[in-house]
Design a protein around this motif. Sequence first.
Motif, mmCIF file in Angstrom:
data_model
loop_
_atom_site.group_PDB
_atom_site.id
_atom_site.type_symbol
_atom_site.label_atom_id
_atom_site.label_comp_id
_atom_site.label_asym_id
_atom_site.label_seq_id
_atom_site.Cartn_x
_atom_site.Cartn_y
_atom_site.Cartn_z
ATOM 1 N N PRO A 104 -8.224 -6.724 6.792
ATOM 2 C CA PRO A 104 -7.988 -5.716 7.830
ATOM 3 C C PRO A 104 -7.361 -6.329 9.079
ATOM 4 C CG PRO A 104 -10.196 -5.482 6.904
ATOM 5 C CD PRO A 104 -9.644 -6.774 6.376
ATOM 6 N N SER A 207 1.885 -5.077 -4.716
ATOM 7 C CA SER A 207 0.814 -4.078 -4.626
ATOM 8 C C SER A 207 0.471 -3.478 -5.985
ATOM 9 C CB SER A 207 1.215 -2.962 -3.662
ATOM 10 O OG SER A 207 2.296 -2.211 -4.179
ATOM 11 N N CYS A 235 -7.550 2.426 -3.548
ATOM 12 C CA CYS A 235 -8.070 1.979 -2.253
ATOM 13 C C CYS A 235 -7.559 0.581 -1.904
ATOM 14 C CB CYS A 235 -9.595 1.996 -2.261
ATOM 15 S SG CYS A 235 -10.317 3.647 -2.325
ATOM 16 N N SER A 239 -4.338 0.373 0.692
ATOM 17 C CA SER A 239 -4.618 -0.233 1.999
ATOM 18 C C SER A 239 -3.579 -1.291 2.349
ATOM 19 C CB SER A 239 -6.016 -0.846 1.984
ATOM 20 O OG SER A 239 -6.119 -1.864 0.997
ATOM 21 N N VAL A 242 -0.587 0.691 3.608
ATOM 22 C CA VAL A 242 -0.835 1.311 4.909
ATOM 23 C C VAL A 242 -0.807 0.268 6.016
ATOM 24 C CG1 VAL A 242 -2.563 2.507 6.306
ATOM 25 C CG2 VAL A 242 -2.101 3.269 3.977
ATOM 26 N N MET A 243 -1.506 -0.862 5.824
ATOM 27 C CA MET A 243 -1.539 -1.892 6.861
ATOM 28 C C MET A 243 -0.183 -2.559 7.054
ATOM 29 S SD MET A 243 -5.251 -3.752 6.460
ATOM 30 C CE MET A 243 -4.987 -4.265 4.759
ATOM 31 N N TRP A 246 2.257 0.976 8.510
ATOM 32 C CA TRP A 246 1.822 1.714 9.686
ATOM 33 C C TRP A 246 2.336 1.087 10.985
ATOM 34 C CZ3 TRP A 246 0.594 6.122 11.561
ATOM 35 C CH2 TRP A 246 -0.049 6.215 12.795
#
Length: 305
Positions: A104, A207, A235, A239, A242-243, A246
């Motif tokens: 994260p 990915s 998930c 992720s 998205v990370m 974004w």
Amino acid sequence: ITCLVMHLFAEFDDAANLLAANPDATTISIDEPEIPKNQHSRLQEPGREEDDELLGTDDSDKTELLAGQKKSAPFWTFEYYQTFFDVDTYQVLDRIKGSVFPVPGKNFVRLYIRSNPDLYGPFWICATLVFTIAVSGNLSNFFIHLGKPTYHYVPEFRKVSIAATTIYAYAWLVPLALWGFLMWRNTKVMNIVSYSFLEIVCVYGYSLFIYIPTAILWIIPQRVVRWVLVVFSLCLSGSVLVMTFWPAVRDDNRRIAVATVATILLLHALLAVGCLAYFFDAPELDFPAPIIPAHNGTTVITKSH
């Protein structure tokens, strides 16, 4: 001035005589004050960009700067395409690990890809995923109908071509569309982070690695287990996307940014759900009922389900 010069020479002679008489004498030199390393780093901290905080280190920025100084070969030469596959095993494994265990707040492109984007990992990940889905789909169909007297196993080789068309189209066309969209929005909003087409393809390729073990576990003939695996894989891989993307759109209009990320996740989910529905959850076929000849010359048709 003459007296001052003579006085300085006299002091210099006295110092030379003193050192000659006592070589171990301590001398004092006046130099520029040194700045401690920790103080020097503190002076640089306010100038760091937000993207450096996503990365956590500025090593990749230095590598990127050095990489930009390299001379690229013409695109019609073999050396030009050889640079896309110039990676070692440790780099590929590190990028696979980063796609399976996303951290994260860390940008996947700047942390793993920016220094040396490659096509070696995405190409072989997609190829492995194609054969894994095709073979696992055939095995799943075999186990589902195993034991039925009217079922005769026939390998469906067309699933390989269908899986290859689906996977490679997704791994190339979706990054191409996303790259074009980011380039278009970059002309509208100046703060949008720009990714190259090769970097976006690299992110999408890595990915997809999580779907390789997932496709193997899809052989289990339990629909609940399969859907749990789909959600878990989405998930993890979602992720990463998205990370990564974004930060590239968050400075854009809020609705456009959210719609872009939602479209990325929707297409990613459609790929997983579509592969599961077509290759593993296909409806059972109605097999022709066997014809059993009777002793009186008539035939009896039995109905099988």
